[in-house]
Write a protein that holds these residues in place. Structure first.
Motif, short mmCIF file in Angstrom:
data_model
loop_
_atom_site.label_atom_id
_atom_site.label_comp_id
_atom_site.label_asym_id
_atom_site.label_seq_id
_atom_site.Cartn_x
_atom_site.Cartn_y
_atom_site.Cartn_z
N THR A 6 0.97 -1.09 0.25
CA THR A 6 -0.12 0.01 0.11
C THR A 6 0.92 1.19 -0.02
O THR A 6 1.62 1.42 0.76
CB THR A 6 -0.94 0.25 1.22
N TRP A 7 0.76 1.97 -1.12
CA TRP A 7 1.50 3.29 -1.23
C TRP A 7 0.49 4.43 -0.59
O TRP A 7 -0.49 4.72 -0.63
CB TRP A 7 1.87 3.55 -2.74
N ASN A 8 1.37 5.13 0.45
CA ASN A 8 0.68 6.00 1.05
C ASN A 8 1.54 7.39 0.47
O ASN A 8 1.35 8.55 1.48
CB ASN A 8 1.03 5.95 2.75
N GLY A 9 1.74 7.45 -0.54
CA GLY A 9 2.47 8.67 -1.02
C GLY A 9 3.86 8.84 -0.65
O GLY A 9 4.10 8.48 0.31
N HIS A 10 4.72 9.57 -1.46
CA HIS A 10 6.03 9.66 -1.40
C HIS A 10 6.75 8.44 -1.26
O HIS A 10 6.60 7.29 -2.20
CB HIS A 10 6.38 10.76 -0.26
N SER A 11 7.42 8.38 -0.31
CA SER A 11 8.20 6.79 -0.04
C SER A 11 7.43 6.17 1.03
O SER A 11 8.36 5.06 1.78
CB SER A 11 9.50 6.90 0.27
N ASN A 12 6.39 6.59 1.27
CA ASN A 12 5.66 5.93 2.49
C ASN A 12 4.78 4.76 2.19
O ASN A 12 3.87 4.81 1.28
CB ASN A 12 4.90 7.15 2.94
N PHE A 13 5.26 3.48 2.64
CA PHE A 13 4.63 2.00 2.19
C PHE A 13 4.38 1.44 3.49
O PHE A 13 4.92 1.29 4.49
CB PHE A 13 5.50 0.97 1.49
N THR A 14 3.18 0.70 3.29
CA THR A 14 2.92 -0.34 4.09
C THR A 14 2.83 -1.71 3.42
O THR A 14 2.26 -1.85 2.52
CB THR A 14 1.40 -0.29 4.45
N ILE A 15 3.62 -2.55 4.06
CA ILE A 15 3.95 -4.02 3.15
C ILE A 15 3.52 -5.04 4.06
O ILE A 15 3.68 -5.05 5.23
CB ILE A 15 5.43 -3.95 3.10
N GLY A 16 2.54 -5.68 3.51
CA GLY A 16 2.03 -6.87 4.37
C GLY A 16 2.77 -8.40 3.80
O GLY A 16 2.88 -8.63 2.61
N GLU A 29 2.50 13.39 8.35
CA GLU A 29 2.40 14.67 8.31
C GLU A 29 3.29 15.66 7.76
O GLU A 29 4.60 15.53 7.35
CB GLU A 29 2.52 15.16 9.83
N GLY A 30 2.45 16.65 6.84
CA GLY A 30 3.06 17.24 5.95
C GLY A 30 3.19 16.74 4.61
O GLY A 30 3.77 17.42 3.48
N ASN A 31 2.75 15.56 4.25
CA ASN A 31 2.95 14.75 2.87
C ASN A 31 1.47 15.07 2.13
O ASN A 31 0.52 14.59 2.63
CB ASN A 31 2.90 13.36 3.16
N PRO A 32 1.61 15.90 1.15
CA PRO A 32 0.45 16.19 0.13
C PRO A 32 -0.41 15.07 -0.35
O PRO A 32 -1.21 15.21 -0.74
CB PRO A 32 0.93 17.42 -0.44
N LYS A 33 0.52 14.13 -0.58
CA LYS A 33 -0.12 12.95 -1.09
C LYS A 33 -0.75 11.81 -0.56
O LYS A 33 -1.60 10.92 -0.71
CB LYS A 33 0.92 12.15 -2.02
N SER A 34 -0.43 11.93 1.12
CA SER A 34 -1.14 10.87 2.02
C SER A 34 -2.66 11.21 2.13
O SER A 34 -3.16 12.42 2.20
CB SER A 34 -0.50 11.02 3.17
N CYS A 35 -3.29 10.14 2.07
CA CYS A 35 -4.96 10.32 2.34
C CYS A 35 -5.42 9.92 3.66
O CYS A 35 -6.59 9.78 3.99
CB CYS A 35 -5.64 9.55 1.10
N THR A 50 14.91 4.67 6.27
CA THR A 50 16.09 4.56 5.56
C THR A 50 16.96 5.68 5.85
O THR A 50 18.50 5.44 5.69
CB THR A 50 15.57 4.72 3.85
N HIS A 51 16.59 6.61 6.28
CA HIS A 51 17.41 7.76 6.94
C HIS A 51 16.44 8.81 7.34
O HIS A 51 15.33 8.70 7.34
CB HIS A 51 18.03 8.42 5.63
N ASP A 52 17.12 9.85 8.09
CA ASP A 52 16.30 10.79 9.04
C ASP A 52 16.13 12.09 8.34
O ASP A 52 15.68 13.15 9.12
CB ASP A 52 16.90 10.89 10.21
N HIS A 53 16.03 12.20 7.16
CA HIS A 53 15.44 13.42 6.54
C HIS A 53 13.98 13.37 6.97
O HIS A 53 13.38 12.16 6.94
CB HIS A 53 15.51 13.34 4.84
N GLY A 54 13.32 14.58 7.15
CA GLY A 54 11.84 14.69 7.75
C GLY A 54 10.95 13.77 6.89
O GLY A 54 9.74 13.37 7.41
N ASP A 55 11.23 13.81 5.39
CA ASP A 55 10.21 13.28 4.47
C ASP A 55 10.34 11.87 4.46
O ASP A 55 9.48 11.08 3.63
CB ASP A 55 10.01 13.80 3.21
N HIS A 56 11.32 11.15 5.36
CA HIS A 56 11.23 9.54 5.08
C HIS A 56 11.09 9.19 6.70
O HIS A 56 10.27 8.25 7.15
CB HIS A 56 12.53 9.22 4.73
N LEU A 57 11.76 9.81 7.77
CA LEU A 57 11.55 9.53 9.27
C LEU A 57 10.25 9.77 9.47
O LEU A 57 9.53 8.88 10.24
CB LEU A 57 12.57 10.59 10.00
#
Length: 229
Positions: A6-16, A29-35, A50-57
């Protein structure tokens, strides 16, 4: 074993993986593509950063605390995560080349060609109990060692950034598919902000030329995709 993405926008994923849930780079928070908000994550067994840039952490700390998930990250980031409130017993700090087993899933940390405020950026190669192999590249440029990943691992699906500017663009990502010899690829890290490539069609076209044996899965944000094997 069922495998879902499940893609939650950007590089945010839920993998089952069967009954196990892996959350990767949970930027809500701050992800304009997340629903959804991070509070929508009611179950997680593993949180990968993967790393602690805000759009990944993102909200990795909040999700780990709320669900009791084990948080996996580069070793240098552990102290920062503990200071943010994650229980030390729920953190696994590792480094490039290492492999840990969490909930029956083999998780290997591999390099990513990028930058990070703390430690080094990373990707992950995950192999579930039934042998299903997922490569999550994180933020990265193209690098030749991806060919080794394809030789050492039988990669079912590669999750690759395609947006350009801060990562590979779609052409380089398609060449990565050729090196990785993956059966399928999921594009990510595109369309979130105006500076990035806005769609997946360029990646699809480049893959058709450079890695025609690789099937591209263009996921819709918030919609679970079930992989067939």
């Amino acid at each position: 074993m069922q495998h879902t993405f499940t893609w939650n926008g950007h590089s945010n994923f839920t993998i089952g993986c069967g009954d196990k849930i892996i959350v990767v780079d949970p930027f809500y928070e701050g992800n304009p593509k997340s629903c959804n908000s991070w509070e929508s994550v009611s179950k997680a067994d593993i949180v990968l950063v993967t790393h602690d840039h805000g759009d990944h952490l993102g909200q990795a700390v909040e999700i780990s605390k709320a669900t009791g998930a084990t948080l996996v990250c580069i070793f240098d980031l552990v102290e920062k995560m503990i200071a943010a409130g994650v229980s030390a017993e729920r953190i696994i700090g590792m480094n490039i080349g290492g492999t840990v087993e969490v909930c029956g899933i083999q998780i290997k940390m591999v390099q990513a060609m990028h930058s990070a405020p703390t430690g080094a950026p990373a990707g992950y190669i995950m192999t579930s109990e039934d042998g299903y192999c997922v490569y999550f590249a994180g933020d990265t440029g193209l690098f030749s060692s991806m060919e080794l990943f394809g030789k050492l691992h039988d990669i079912d699906v590669a999750m690759l950034p395609t947006g350009g500017w801060f990562t590979m663009d779609s052409g380089d990502a398609a060449y990565a598919c050729k090196l990785l010899r993956c059966r399928a690829a999921i594009p990510m890290h595109y369309g979130t902000f105006p500076i990035l490539e806005q769609g997946a069609q360029s990646f699809i076209d480049h893959c058709a030329e450079l890695a025609p044996e690789c099937e591209v899965w263009e996921l819709e944000v918030g919609v679970m995709f079930e992989a067939e094997r």
